[in-house]
Design a protein around this motif. Structure first.
Motif, mmCIF file in Angstrom:
data_model
loop_
_atom_site.group_PDB
_atom_site.id
_atom_site.type_symbol
_atom_site.label_atom_id
_atom_site.label_comp_id
_atom_site.label_asym_id
_atom_site.label_seq_id
_atom_site.Cartn_x
_atom_site.Cartn_y
_atom_site.Cartn_z
ATOM 1 N N ILE A 147 35.334 41.862 58.558
ATOM 2 C CA ILE A 147 34.615 40.613 58.268
ATOM 3 C C ILE A 147 33.655 40.915 57.124
ATOM 4 N N ASP A 148 34.113 40.614 55.920
ATOM 5 C CA ASP A 148 33.387 40.934 54.682
ATOM 6 C C ASP A 148 32.739 39.629 54.202
ATOM 7 N N SER A 149 31.720 39.203 54.947
ATOM 8 C CA SER A 149 31.192 37.848 54.762
ATOM 9 C C SER A 149 29.898 37.831 53.958
ATOM 10 N N TYR A 206 29.631 49.939 50.013
ATOM 11 C CA TYR A 206 29.968 48.872 50.959
ATOM 12 C C TYR A 206 31.479 48.796 51.184
ATOM 13 N N HIS A 207 32.227 48.800 50.094
ATOM 14 C CA HIS A 207 33.672 48.580 50.242
ATOM 15 C C HIS A 207 34.378 49.757 50.910
ATOM 16 N N GLU A 208 33.937 50.959 50.627
ATOM 17 C CA GLU A 208 34.543 52.114 51.301
ATOM 18 C C GLU A 208 34.159 52.126 52.782
ATOM 19 N N CYS A 219 41.640 36.561 53.411
ATOM 20 C CA CYS A 219 41.436 35.137 53.660
ATOM 21 C C CYS A 219 40.011 34.776 53.228
ATOM 22 N N GLU A 220 39.894 34.187 52.077
ATOM 23 C CA GLU A 220 38.597 33.847 51.448
ATOM 24 C C GLU A 220 38.522 32.323 51.323
ATOM 25 N N ILE A 221 37.382 31.765 51.725
ATOM 26 C CA ILE A 221 37.275 30.299 51.746
ATOM 27 C C ILE A 221 37.150 29.706 50.347
ATOM 28 N N GLY A 280 36.146 37.957 48.776
ATOM 29 C CA GLY A 280 36.925 37.444 47.648
ATOM 30 C C GLY A 280 36.834 38.275 46.384
ATOM 31 N N ASP A 281 35.847 39.158 46.294
ATOM 32 C CA ASP A 281 35.765 40.053 45.122
ATOM 33 C C ASP A 281 36.901 41.073 45.110
ATOM 34 N N GLY A 282 37.515 41.325 46.266
ATOM 35 C CA GLY A 282 38.681 42.212 46.329
ATOM 36 C C GLY A 282 38.355 43.677 46.574
ATOM 37 N N ASP A 337 41.363 29.941 52.423
ATOM 38 C CA ASP A 337 41.191 29.089 53.607
ATOM 39 C C ASP A 337 39.976 29.596 54.394
ATOM 40 N N ASP A 338 39.598 28.817 55.390
ATOM 41 C CA ASP A 338 38.502 29.220 56.269
ATOM 42 C C ASP A 338 38.996 30.347 57.190
ATOM 43 N N GLY A 339 38.297 31.466 57.171
ATOM 44 C CA GLY A 339 38.689 32.611 57.987
ATOM 45 C C GLY A 339 38.703 32.298 59.477
ATOM 46 N N ILE A 340 37.861 31.377 59.909
ATOM 47 C CA ILE A 340 37.800 31.038 61.335
ATOM 48 C C ILE A 340 39.113 30.361 61.740
ATOM 49 N N GLY A 353 25.778 28.503 55.695
ATOM 50 C CA GLY A 353 26.930 27.703 55.277
ATOM 51 C C GLY A 353 28.187 28.073 56.046
ATOM 52 N N PRO A 354 29.310 28.235 55.320
ATOM 53 C CA PRO A 354 30.591 28.481 56.021
ATOM 54 C C PRO A 354 30.654 29.818 56.730
ATOM 55 N N ALA A 355 29.695 30.712 56.470
ATOM 56 C CA ALA A 355 29.726 32.037 57.106
ATOM 57 C C ALA A 355 29.029 32.059 58.466
ATOM 58 N N THR A 388 21.205 47.553 46.409
ATOM 59 C CA THR A 388 20.969 46.153 46.016
ATOM 60 C C THR A 388 20.923 45.185 47.198
ATOM 61 N N TYR A 389 21.128 45.683 48.425
ATOM 62 C CA TYR A 389 21.044 44.789 49.582
ATOM 63 C C TYR A 389 19.628 44.860 50.177
ATOM 64 N N PRO A 390 19.206 43.802 50.858
ATOM 65 C CA PRO A 390 17.846 43.785 51.397
ATOM 66 C C PRO A 390 17.506 45.062 52.161
ATOM 67 N N VAL A 428 22.651 38.762 45.962
ATOM 68 C CA VAL A 428 23.574 39.759 45.394
ATOM 69 C C VAL A 428 24.700 40.030 46.385
ATOM 70 N N GLN A 429 25.939 39.920 45.913
ATOM 71 C CA GLN A 429 27.099 40.245 46.753
ATOM 72 C C GLN A 429 27.621 41.635 46.458
ATOM 73 N N THR A 430 27.731 41.917 45.171
ATOM 74 C CA THR A 430 28.302 43.203 44.815
ATOM 75 C C THR A 430 27.926 43.533 43.376
ATOM 76 N N TYR A 434 31.484 25.238 47.892
ATOM 77 C CA TYR A 434 30.863 26.054 48.934
ATOM 78 C C TYR A 434 29.543 26.692 48.552
ATOM 79 N N GLN A 435 29.370 27.029 47.244
ATOM 80 C CA GLN A 435 28.198 27.829 46.881
ATOM 81 C C GLN A 435 27.986 27.850 45.366
ATOM 82 N N ASP A 436 26.777 28.313 44.968
ATOM 83 C CA ASP A 436 26.515 28.589 43.552
ATOM 84 C C ASP A 436 27.018 29.997 43.261
#
Ligand code: SAM
Length: 275
Positions: free
Chosen positions: A154-156, A61-63, A105-107, A85-87, A136-139, A161-163, A222-224, A51-53, A30-32
């Protein structure tokens, strides 16, 4: 020799961090994926050069993706995270006292495995007995489950791609069906500075499906642009009417009852996006 990580967040602007160490890189179906350690933000999960996290700012973000909808709902028992998927969202969800079950549900199963290996601070709740992890695919998952969840997050990744489908009107309709009659969902909807069209479209679509649609924002360095948005669709409960005294005392660093209401007060340029 110094090593620096640079992410081009748009064609014209980026973020650069000094790297201490590279722990892991791989290409999945799915990704690098890259797991690096940076001087400023600590360990950092990077997917497709984005950057994801990071250890330093992940709590915001998570709270905020978890506690705002959970506290808006009067009695959330069953929650679903799509992506994530980072939890980190799962870790926050199971802090909420009424939660009996949280499904992730993380692809990409490799994101989960790498988070478990290198980011135990974030992934620590993935083995909790209340948690079910599905690769699996969340969709697909959402389309197969009806009237089941109190809260869905929706923590995408960004809409590539798949998102891509996770930002579509059809998906929001499926989310509506997947929620119980008083259910709530929240999606991360990118930066009010850089992604106005995405926020406008997501909000318009959510508003056309859910009786209550709300936008809220918070600061994530760290997000745009360092400024991020979340779009909420709710069948019954309005976060603006949450009784702040009813919010459970939680071990959090960003979220608190005052923030629960304050984040819905939007700067004018942000409220103009969704007018
Ligand atoms: N928690 C992170 C943060 O702090 O920003 C959010 C990113 S989380 C790692 C995003 C996840 O969404 C990625 O691991 C990606 O594999 C997953 N994803 C993308 N499309 C998906 C889909 N269709 N179904 C399920 N998961 C998906």
């Amino acid at each position: 020799m110094e090593l620096w990580y640079t992410e081009y967040q748009t064609k014209n602007v980026g973020i650069t961090c000094k790297v201490k160490q590279t722990y892991h890189t791989e290409k999945t179906q799915y990704q690098d994926i890259a797991l690096i350690d940076t001087e400023q933000f600590g360990k950092m999960l990077v997917l497709d050069g984005t950057v994801q996290t990071t250890i330093e700012d992940e709590f915001v973000y998570h709270e905020m993706i978890s506690h705002v909808p959970l506290a808006t709902h009067k009695n959330p028992k069953k929650a679903l995270v799509i992506g994530g998927g980072d939890g980190g969202a799962i870790r926050e969800i199971i802090k909420h006292p009424t939660i009996e079950k949280a499904v992730l549900c993380e692809i990409d199963g490799r994101v989960i495995e790498i988070a478990k290996e290198y980011l135990p601070e974030i992934s620590c709740a993935l083995t909790d007995e209340k948690v079910e992890v599905i690769v699996d695919d969340g969709i697909k998952y959402v389309n197969q489950h009806k009237n089941e969840f109190d809260v869905i997050m929706i923590d995408s990744t960004d809409p590539v791609g798949p998102a891509v489908g996770l930002f579509s009107k059809e998906f929001y309709k499926a989310i509506y069906e997947c929620l119980k009659e008083d259910g709530i969902f929240v999606a991360q909807t990118e930066s009010p500075f850089f992604h106005k069209d995405l926020i406008r479209n997501a909000f318009k679509n959510v508003e056309s499906i859910f009786p209550i649609a709300r936008l809220y924002t918070c600061a994530i360095p760290t997000y745009p642009s360092g400024y991020w948005s979340f779009t909420m669709g709710s069948k019954k409960y309005d976060p603006l009417e949450t009784d702040l005294d009813s919010i459970p005392k939680l071990d959090t660093k960003y979220y608190c009852p005052q923030i629960h209401k304050a984040v819905f007060a939007l700067p004018k340029f942000v409220s103009d996006i969704i007018k």
